[in-house]
Design a protein around this motif. Structure first.
Motif, PDB file in Angstrom:
ATOM      1  N   ARG A 112      35.415  56.597  46.440  1.00 30.83           N
ATOM      2  CA  ARG A 112      36.177  55.638  45.630  1.00 30.83           C
ATOM      3  C   ARG A 112      35.613  54.235  45.807  1.00 30.83           C
ATOM      4  NH1 ARG A 112      41.318  58.721  47.435  1.00 30.83           N
ATOM      5  NH2 ARG A 112      40.858  57.635  49.349  1.00 30.83           N
ATOM      6  N   ALA A 113      36.195  53.276  45.055  1.00 34.54           N
ATOM      7  CA  ALA A 113      35.782  51.874  45.165  1.00 34.54           C
ATOM      8  C   ALA A 113      37.016  50.998  45.001  1.00 34.54           C
ATOM      9  CB  ALA A 113      34.748  51.534  44.102  1.00 34.54           C
ATOM     10  N   HIS A 114      37.043  49.918  45.743  1.00 36.99           N
ATOM     11  CA  HIS A 114      38.114  48.931  45.622  1.00 36.99           C
ATOM     12  C   HIS A 114      37.553  47.704  44.921  1.00 36.99           C
ATOM     13  CE1 HIS A 114      40.750  51.337  47.989  1.00 36.99           C
ATOM     14  NE2 HIS A 114      40.063  51.182  49.118  1.00 36.99           N
ATOM     15  N   ARG A 115      38.373  47.124  44.044  1.00 37.80           N
ATOM     16  CA  ARG A 115      37.946  45.944  43.310  1.00 37.80           C
ATOM     17  C   ARG A 115      38.193  44.690  44.154  1.00 37.80           C
ATOM     18  NH1 ARG A 115      40.633  46.367  38.298  1.00 37.80           N
ATOM     19  NH2 ARG A 115      38.946  47.726  37.667  1.00 37.80           N
ATOM     20  N   ILE A 116      37.187  43.840  44.236  1.00 37.35           N
ATOM     21  CA  ILE A 116      37.295  42.552  44.920  1.00 37.35           C
ATOM     22  C   ILE A 116      37.257  41.470  43.851  1.00 37.35           C
ATOM     23  CG2 ILE A 116      36.216  40.975  46.570  1.00 37.35           C
ATOM     24  CD1 ILE A 116      37.138  43.465  47.929  1.00 37.35           C
ATOM     25  N   ARG A 117      38.245  40.571  43.873  1.00 36.57           N
ATOM     26  CA  ARG A 117      38.275  39.479  42.905  1.00 36.57           C
ATOM     27  C   ARG A 117      37.996  38.170  43.640  1.00 36.57           C
ATOM     28  NH1 ARG A 117      42.665  42.675  41.710  1.00 36.57           N
ATOM     29  NH2 ARG A 117      44.063  41.274  42.806  1.00 36.57           N
ATOM     30  N   LYS A 118      36.843  37.583  43.352  1.00 39.72           N
ATOM     31  CA  LYS A 118      36.482  36.302  43.953  1.00 39.72           C
ATOM     32  C   LYS A 118      36.949  35.213  43.004  1.00 39.72           C
ATOM     33  CE  LYS A 118      32.701  38.052  46.631  1.00 39.72           C
ATOM     34  NZ  LYS A 118      31.506  37.633  47.336  1.00 39.72           N
ATOM     35  N   ARG A 119      37.999  34.504  43.416  1.00 38.29           N
ATOM     36  CA  ARG A 119      38.662  33.563  42.520  1.00 38.29           C
ATOM     37  C   ARG A 119      38.034  32.172  42.611  1.00 38.29           C
ATOM     38  NH1 ARG A 119      43.651  35.958  41.128  1.00 38.29           N
ATOM     39  NH2 ARG A 119      44.092  37.777  42.400  1.00 38.29           N
ATOM     40  N   SER A 120      38.219  31.412  41.537  1.00 36.66           N
ATOM     41  CA  SER A 120      37.821  30.006  41.529  1.00 36.66           C
ATOM     42  C   SER A 120      38.946  29.225  40.850  1.00 36.66           C
ATOM     43  CB  SER A 120      36.494  29.805  40.811  1.00 36.66           C
ATOM     44  OG  SER A 120      36.623  30.092  39.448  1.00 36.66           O
ATOM     45  N   ASN A 121      38.847  27.904  40.873  1.00 34.82           N
ATOM     46  CA  ASN A 121      39.915  27.109  40.283  1.00 34.82           C
ATOM     47  C   ASN A 121      39.368  25.858  39.617  1.00 34.82           C
ATOM     48  OD1 ASN A 121      39.876  24.858  42.236  1.00 34.82           O
ATOM     49  ND2 ASN A 121      40.496  26.430  43.673  1.00 34.82           N
TER      50      ASN A 121
END
Length: 136
Positions: A112-121
């Protein structure tokens, strides 16, 4: 240009002389972490806000300090005859909005794979000038 249009344009220009703003787009910090620091300086006088940011241990405070200095410099460009210390500048509004998100995948067990969300602002600082009637 008509007389009335020129007068309203001049009035708008004079009103905008008392405010200055600066924007920081796509800052690679999550908006939640940036809002923690932004809440510390909202509504503060500029000198106090700079001290708060300078002595804060958070990484977001370094970026906000640079942005605040940029907004002060923008105010100085508009008001070449004004003095920052005597002007009574304060942080009128500071908004932190979510920017673009880089989406990555981290491998997980059993294929499986987990989603990583690298956020910005996106951060916007608006400086206002205290009126002489409000300074007391």
């Amino acid at each position: 240009m008509g007389v009335r249009k020129r007068e309203t344009a001049d009035a708008r220009k004079e009103a905008n002389k008392s405010i200055a703003f600066a924007k920081l787009n796509n800052c690679p910090t999550s908006p939640r972490k940036m809002r923690l620091v932004a809440d510390l300086v909202r509504g503060q006088k500029v000198e106090r806000a700079l001290n708060i940011l300078r002595f804060s241990s958070k990484e977001a405070s370094r970026k906000l300090e640079k942005l605040l200095l940029s907004a002060i410099n923008n105010w100085e460009q508009k008001n070449s005859d004004g003095n920052v210390a005597e002007a009574g500048l304060f942080v009128k509004t500071i908004t932190v909005d979510g920017g673009m998100m880089l989406k990555r995948l981290r491998p997980a067990p059993q294929g499986r794979a987990h989603r990583i969300r690298k956020r910005s602002n996106h951060v916007t600082i608006v400086l206002g000038q205290l009126d002489n009637t409000q300074s007391n």
